[in-house]
Design a protein around this motif. Sequence first.
Motif, mmCIF file in Angstrom:
data_model
loop_
_atom_site.group_PDB
_atom_site.id
_atom_site.type_symbol
_atom_site.label_atom_id
_atom_site.label_comp_id
_atom_site.label_asym_id
_atom_site.label_seq_id
_atom_site.Cartn_x
_atom_site.Cartn_y
_atom_site.Cartn_z
ATOM 1 N N UNK A 108 13.021 -4.570 -1.544
ATOM 2 C CA UNK A 108 13.849 -3.509 -1.002
ATOM 3 C C UNK A 108 13.112 -2.217 -0.759
ATOM 4 N N UNK A 109 11.938 -2.048 -1.305
ATOM 5 C CA UNK A 109 11.184 -0.804 -1.180
ATOM 6 C C UNK A 109 10.037 -0.962 -0.192
ATOM 7 N N UNK A 110 9.863 0.038 0.671
ATOM 8 C CA UNK A 110 8.723 -0.022 1.587
ATOM 9 C C UNK A 110 7.478 0.472 0.871
ATOM 10 N N UNK A 111 6.337 -0.099 1.203
ATOM 11 C CA UNK A 111 5.111 0.325 0.513
ATOM 12 C C UNK A 111 4.742 1.762 0.887
ATOM 13 N N UNK A 112 4.246 2.486 -0.089
ATOM 14 C CA UNK A 112 3.851 3.872 0.132
ATOM 15 C C UNK A 112 2.411 3.896 0.635
ATOM 16 N N UNK A 113 2.198 4.520 1.780
ATOM 17 C CA UNK A 113 0.868 4.598 2.365
ATOM 18 C C UNK A 113 0.324 5.980 2.080
ATOM 19 N N UNK A 114 -0.836 6.023 1.482
ATOM 20 C CA UNK A 114 -1.458 7.318 1.200
ATOM 21 C C UNK A 114 -2.974 7.177 1.286
ATOM 22 N N UNK A 115 -3.617 8.261 1.601
ATOM 23 C CA UNK A 115 -5.075 8.284 1.682
ATOM 24 C C UNK A 115 -5.634 8.836 0.387
ATOM 25 N N UNK A 116 -6.682 8.210 -0.077
ATOM 26 C CA UNK A 116 -7.332 8.643 -1.302
ATOM 27 C C UNK A 116 -8.800 8.894 -0.988
ATOM 28 N N UNK A 117 -9.271 10.072 -1.365
ATOM 29 C CA UNK A 117 -10.676 10.402 -1.144
ATOM 30 C C UNK A 117 -11.447 10.105 -2.416
ATOM 31 N N UNK A 118 -12.475 9.287 -2.281
ATOM 32 C CA UNK A 118 -13.296 8.900 -3.422
ATOM 33 C C UNK A 118 -14.706 9.412 -3.177
ATOM 34 N N UNK A 119 -15.186 10.215 -4.108
ATOM 35 C CA UNK A 119 -16.540 10.740 -3.982
ATOM 36 C C UNK A 119 -17.482 9.876 -4.809
ATOM 37 N N UNK A 120 -18.426 9.266 -4.133
ATOM 38 C CA UNK A 120 -19.377 8.366 -4.775
ATOM 39 C C UNK A 120 -20.778 8.918 -4.549
#
Length: 95
Positions: free
Chosen positions: A27-39
């Motif tokens: 019943x829930x739509x997936x949450x789309x988000x951007x994550x910045x990863x500093x490597x």
Amino acid sequence: MNYKIRCKIFQKLFLACFALVLAGCAGREPEVRSVRVEVPVLVPCKTQAVAVPPWAADGLKKSDSLEVKVRALLAERRQRIGYERQLLVAVDTCR
């Protein structure tokens, strides 16, 4: 209660709970988000190699006087200190 009846009741409860869990997830739509990863990325160090100096005590002979040997060893100590400083500078430029 009979063992078989208990098993059937348990199966029905399990299937009902499983169906509820699946319905809750669907019943829930997936949450789309951007994550910045500093490597950290390795970068090749570009320094010149430090040349090993010709040590002052390398040319000593057994027959040399004590004064000559001591002066050569003191000079070599100063050379070693300077050589170590050059090595430390080369290492620090790569950090």
